[in-house]
Enzyme design. Structure first.
Site, short mmCIF file in Angstrom:
data_model
loop_
_atom_site.label_atom_id
_atom_site.label_comp_id
_atom_site.label_asym_id
_atom_site.label_seq_id
_atom_site.Cartn_x
_atom_site.Cartn_y
_atom_site.Cartn_z
N TYR A 1 -12.62 -2.05 -3.51
CA TYR A 1 -13.11 -2.10 -2.13
C TYR A 1 -14.64 -1.97 -2.07
CZ TYR A 1 -8.46 -2.05 0.00
OH TYR A 1 -7.20 -2.40 0.43
N HIS B 1 -2.28 -5.42 1.56
CA HIS B 1 -3.57 -6.09 1.36
C HIS B 1 -3.28 -7.54 1.00
CE1 HIS B 1 -7.52 -7.19 -0.29
NE2 HIS B 1 -6.82 -7.78 -1.25
N GLU C 1 -9.57 -10.92 -7.64
CA GLU C 1 -8.65 -9.79 -7.48
C GLU C 1 -7.47 -9.90 -8.45
OE1 GLU C 1 -9.84 -9.08 -2.79
OE2 GLU C 1 -7.83 -9.80 -3.25
N ASN D 1 -2.08 0.34 6.65
CA ASN D 1 -1.54 -0.88 7.25
C ASN D 1 -0.68 -1.70 6.28
OD1 ASN D 1 -3.60 -1.84 5.69
ND2 ASN D 1 -4.76 -2.78 7.35
N LYS E 1 0.82 -1.22 0.00
CA LYS E 1 0.00 0.00 0.00
C LYS E 1 0.86 1.27 0.00
CE LYS E 1 -4.01 -2.20 2.22
NZ LYS E 1 -5.00 -2.09 3.33
P1 GDP Z 1 -7.98 -6.72 5.77
O1 GDP Z 1 -8.57 -7.88 5.02
O2 GDP Z 1 -7.15 -7.14 6.97
O3 GDP Z 1 -7.22 -5.77 4.88
O4 GDP Z 1 -9.20 -5.88 6.41
P2 GDP Z 1 -10.66 -5.46 5.86
O5 GDP Z 1 -11.03 -6.21 4.62
O6 GDP Z 1 -11.59 -5.51 7.03
O7 GDP Z 1 -10.48 -3.90 5.50
C1 GDP Z 1 -9.90 -3.49 4.29
C2 GDP Z 1 -9.00 -2.32 4.57
O8 GDP Z 1 -9.79 -1.21 5.03
C3 GDP Z 1 -7.98 -2.53 5.71
O9 GDP Z 1 -6.82 -3.22 5.29
C4 GDP Z 1 -7.67 -1.10 6.10
O10 GDP Z 1 -6.78 -0.47 5.17
C5 GDP Z 1 -9.05 -0.45 5.98
N1 GDP Z 1 -9.79 -0.49 7.26
C6 GDP Z 1 -10.33 -1.56 7.88
N2 GDP Z 1 -10.95 -1.22 9.02
C7 GDP Z 1 -10.80 0.14 9.13
C8 GDP Z 1 -11.25 1.11 10.09
O11 GDP Z 1 -11.90 0.79 11.09
N3 GDP Z 1 -10.91 2.41 9.84
C9 GDP Z 1 -10.20 2.80 8.73
N4 GDP Z 1 -9.92 4.10 8.57
N5 GDP Z 1 -9.78 1.91 7.80
C10 GDP Z 1 -10.07 0.59 8.00
#
Ligand code: GDP
Length: 140
Positions: A51, A117, A128, A114, A11
């Site tokens: 997303y 992905h 994807e 973070n 990222k």
């Molecule tokens: P992943 O599969 O671990 O990447 O997590 P998710 O699919 O739940 O979320 C996708 C991405 O959205 C995450 O990797 C973060 O970059 C972002 N994200 C997830 N939860 C949060 C949140 O509570 N706040 C914010 N600002 N970003 C989030």
């Protein structure tokens, strides 16, 4: 255990800090082979489509802005149990909860920025990979 492919993104927070090589080293040390890799600037349209499952979440707009704020490196990773293996080496979404030694524990700046992905299922990995690598060479 079958050889499997998964999709990964390094990222913008990580490319900005020049961490592509260090993250790739961790992926390779985890037994994952980088069989395709491209550095791109994601468009807003691509980020919103990629997303799309999070469209109703409060952080959707901010997440799409972040993902288009700088270059990303999109990758296809191959290895035994690659989807689960990559999720392990990535660590938890929130770096505060990520296990020691994981990419997110070591490099992530926040729950949003973070660093990486990774697909969460073999089915999503296929979708994807097709989204970013249709028509590109993937050499296993
Ligand atoms: P992943 O599969 O671990 O990447 O997590 P998710 O699919 O739940 O979320 C996708 C991405 O959205 C995450 O990797 C973060 O970059 C972002 N994200 C997830 N939860 C949060 C949140 O509570 N706040 C914010 N600002 N970003 C989030």
């Amino acid at each position: 255990m079958a050889i499997e492919r998964t999709f990964s993104i390094i990222k913008p927070d990580a490319t900005r800090r020049n961490l592509t090589g260090q993250i790739n080293t961790k992926l390779e040390a985890a037994g994952l082979r980088i069989v395709a890799q491209r550095r791109i600037r994601m468009s807003r349209e691509q980020a919103e489509a990629f997303y799309g499952v999070h469209r109703e979440r409060p952080f959707f707009g901010s997440l799409c802005s972040f993902m288009t704020s700088g270059p990303v490196v999109v990758q296809v990773l191959e290895g035994e149990n690659a989807v689960a293996r990559n999720r392990e080496v990535m660590g938890a979404t929130n770096p505060a909860n990520a296990a020691a030694g994981t990419i997110r524990k070591e490099f992530a700046e926040s729950i949003e920025a973070n660093s990486v992905h990774g697909s969460d299922s073999a089915e999503n990995a296929q979708i994807e990979i097709a989204f970013f690598f249709a028509g590109c060479d993937v050499v296993g």
